[in-house]
Design a protein around this motif. Structure first.
Motif, short mmCIF file in Angstrom:
data_model
loop_
_atom_site.label_atom_id
_atom_site.label_comp_id
_atom_site.label_asym_id
_atom_site.label_seq_id
_atom_site.Cartn_x
_atom_site.Cartn_y
_atom_site.Cartn_z
N ILE A 269 33.55 -5.01 28.65
CA ILE A 269 33.39 -4.20 29.77
C ILE A 269 32.92 -3.28 30.50
N LEU A 270 32.33 -3.29 31.51
CA LEU A 270 32.04 -1.86 31.87
C LEU A 270 32.41 -0.63 32.58
N THR A 271 32.43 0.50 32.84
CA THR A 271 32.98 1.48 33.26
C THR A 271 31.83 2.34 33.77
N ASP A 272 32.60 3.36 34.56
CA ASP A 272 31.89 4.38 35.19
C ASP A 272 31.85 5.87 33.83
N GLY A 273 32.62 5.91 32.68
CA GLY A 273 32.86 6.78 31.96
C GLY A 273 31.96 6.72 31.15
N GLY A 274 31.08 7.13 30.63
CA GLY A 274 30.12 6.93 29.23
C GLY A 274 30.33 8.49 28.80
N TRP A 275 28.86 9.00 28.08
CA TRP A 275 29.27 9.77 26.83
C TRP A 275 29.70 11.61 28.08
N MET A 276 29.13 10.96 29.25
CA MET A 276 29.33 12.51 29.96
C MET A 276 30.74 12.30 30.24
N ALA A 277 31.50 11.75 30.19
CA ALA A 277 32.78 11.48 30.56
C ALA A 277 33.82 12.27 29.32
N MET A 278 33.28 11.55 27.63
CA MET A 278 33.60 11.30 27.14
C MET A 278 33.50 12.07 25.85
N SER A 279 31.91 12.09 25.68
CA SER A 279 31.67 13.09 24.87
C SER A 279 30.94 12.76 23.99
N ARG A 280 30.20 12.71 23.09
CA ARG A 280 29.58 12.28 21.81
C ARG A 280 29.61 12.07 20.95
N ASP A 281 31.38 13.12 20.70
CA ASP A 281 31.68 12.67 19.60
C ASP A 281 32.77 12.16 18.67
N ALA B 216 35.54 19.67 27.34
CA ALA B 216 34.24 20.38 27.97
C ALA B 216 33.28 19.87 28.54
N GLN B 217 33.71 18.68 28.99
CA GLN B 217 32.66 17.59 30.65
C GLN B 217 33.45 17.79 31.56
N HIS B 218 34.23 18.47 31.63
CA HIS B 218 35.41 18.18 33.06
C HIS B 218 35.71 20.27 33.31
N ARG B 219 35.47 20.29 35.06
CA ARG B 219 35.90 21.38 35.54
C ARG B 219 37.20 21.41 35.23
N GLY B 220 37.77 20.57 35.19
CA GLY B 220 39.30 20.97 35.15
C GLY B 220 40.13 19.85 34.68
N TYR B 221 41.64 20.00 34.90
CA TYR B 221 42.74 18.99 34.64
C TYR B 221 43.63 18.16 36.12
N HIS B 222 43.59 16.95 36.22
CA HIS B 222 44.54 16.51 37.00
C HIS B 222 45.54 16.50 36.60
N VAL B 223 46.71 16.79 37.26
CA VAL B 223 47.90 17.65 35.80
C VAL B 223 48.56 16.19 36.02
N ILE B 224 49.72 14.80 35.47
CA ILE B 224 51.19 14.38 35.64
C ILE B 224 51.95 14.96 34.93
N PHE C 147 37.58 10.98 35.48
CA PHE C 147 38.08 12.80 35.72
C PHE C 147 39.41 12.49 34.79
N ALA C 148 39.55 14.32 33.91
CA ALA C 148 40.37 15.04 32.94
C ALA C 148 41.94 14.60 33.61
N VAL C 149 42.48 14.05 33.42
CA VAL C 149 43.84 13.90 33.32
C VAL C 149 44.74 14.77 31.85
N VAL C 150 45.81 15.33 32.43
CA VAL C 150 46.88 15.81 31.28
C VAL C 150 48.32 16.29 31.94
N ASP C 151 48.49 14.61 30.75
CA ASP C 151 50.30 15.02 30.82
C ASP C 151 50.46 15.67 30.50
N VAL C 152 51.50 17.23 31.28
CA VAL C 152 52.46 18.02 31.05
C VAL C 152 53.41 17.47 29.94
N ARG C 153 54.43 16.83 30.88
CA ARG C 153 55.29 16.65 29.38
C ARG C 153 54.62 16.58 27.86
#
Length: 404
Positions: free
Chosen positions: A295-307, A374-382, A35-41
């Motif tokens: 080390i393998l994670t569950d975040g591939g290019w669908m989470a990060m984009s191909r950029d 663009a890969q995410h529906r929104g942002y979890h804000v910290i 999931f995507a995170v935005v640091d509001v500070r």
């Protein structure tokens, strides 16, 4: 606010995830990954930096909301009050008009079949400027305006560096296009985007790109005025040139978008520091291939984009740099490869691959904020001004605008 929800950070309009779509998540250890995170500070700090520069240069700042595509993020731009914005889709224009924004520039060349949606927004009282660079587009806009009995504010795109669309300042068609628009009550101004500035690797190169962008669009405006055509708006902008510009004489407004979040491409150019990046993606370690140093994670290019925007820079950052949940860089760890739903982390520059058990959560900083968001529906804000904890508190969930 649902029982047990965290308090809202200052300026947040939605204090917690929407009921019925997301559970109330207390920390970054709770939502399902990735999931995507935005640091509001950090976002606020980035916003304040460019706002101060625009004020010093005496131009209107018209942020490009294509990066965040979020009314909540946009609320940070001007103290929660709607301000002039730039959009990249009519869906954004419609969503922001619904949110009270009445001064919008749609900075993508207009397709004639989209003009009814433009006219509908104009009839609602939204000033929606459109962009064009051809005689054919100008004729379609003029005809649509006359049939609708309403002016369609149009800007002529100026090609300042050969990057994409637009007319050269000395293009024979420039004045004729301006005349067609003016006669239909549609000529608003000229606009340029220094796309080649994304390849300006030194401060001097960025300053040169900013001067060239300004000179090209101001010259186009002067040429139109010399033929008796009024030019109200002279618009420039990209994140690199906006931060490099030192003299915007003749320019009325400055546009930029990536600067709200920043990304590794901008850090690689020297426009910002890695610590300025406000957007990241939380992923979970799901496996190890010690024989390969993976080390393998569950975040591939669908989470990060191909950029892979840093691939052409002096330091290739793969698909992103890796931090712990608090945002501290893990030394030498980079997301070096990606398949659709798998991310591969490896050590570089002599670093030792860290011991990260299955289930460990990490954050990945993106190459290109627009593409990753663009890969995410929104942002979890910290809010990183809060006391450090192993898993920062989630203060809100901010939705994005999708579609075109």
């Amino acid at each position: 606010m649902p029982p047990g929800a965290p308090p809202a950070a200052p300026g947040d309009r939605r204090p917690c995830p929407r009921k019925g779509r997301h559970p109330v998540n207390r920390t970054l250890a709770d939502p399902d990954t990735p999931f995507a995170v935005v640091d509001v500070r950090k976002a606020r700090r980035n916003i304040d930096r460019l706002a101060a520069k625009a004020e010093r240069l005496g131009v209107t700042l018209r942020p490009h909301v294509k990066t965040a595509k979020s009314l909540d993020v946009a609320a940070l731009l001007h103290g929660g009050t709607p301000c002039p914005v730039t959009v990249s889709t009519l869906a954004e224009a419609e969503a922001f008009a619904d949110g009270g924004y009445t001064d919008i520039t749609y900075a993508v060349g207009i397709a004639p079949h989209k003009l009814p949606r433009v006219i509908a927004l104009l009839r609602r009282g939204t000033t929606l400027r459109i962009l064009l660079d051809s005689t054919e587009q100008a004729a379609c806009v003029a005809e649509a305006a006359r049939e609708a009995g309403i002016g369609i504010p149009a800007q002529i795109e100026i090609d300042c560096d050969g990057h994409r669309g637009g007319l050269r300042t000395d293009a024979p068609a420039l004045v004729g296009i301006g005349r067609t628009l003016h006669d239909a009550g549609c000529l608003d101004g000229v606009l340029a985007h220094a796309g080649e500035s994304y390849f300006a690797h030194t401060a001097d190169e960025r300053c040169l790109a900013a001067r060239n962008e300004r000179d090209a669009v101001v010259a186009a405006a002067e040429r139109l005025r010399a033929h008796g055509l009024p030019v109200h708006t002279v618009s420039v902008g990209s994140t690199p040139t906006a931060h490099a510009a030192e003299d915007l004489t003749g320019v009325t407004e400055l546009r930029a978008g990536t600067y709200v979040f920043f990304d590794l491409v901008m850090a690689g150019l020297g426009v910002c520091q890695v610590d300025d990046l406000a957007l990241s993606v939380v992923v979970t370690v799901i496996g190890h291939r010690p024989e390969y140093g993976w080390i393998l994670t569950d975040g591939g290019w669908m989470a990060m984009s191909r950029d892979r925007g840093t691939a052409g820079q002096p330091q290739d950052q793969g698909y992103g740099l890796v931090t712990d949940l608090r945002g501290n860089l893990v030394p030498g760890l980079v997301m070096s490869d990606a398949s659709q739903e798998h991310g591969t982390l490896t050590a570089r520059d002599g670093a030792v691959l860290p011991d990260l058990p299955v289930g460990t959560r990490l954050r990945v900083l993106p190459n290109h904020a627009c593409a990753t968001a663009a890969q995410h529906r929104g942002y979890h804000v910290i809010d990183s001004t809060e006391p450090a904890t192993d898993a920062p508190a989630v203060r809100a969930f901010w939705e994005r605008v999708g579609g075109w």
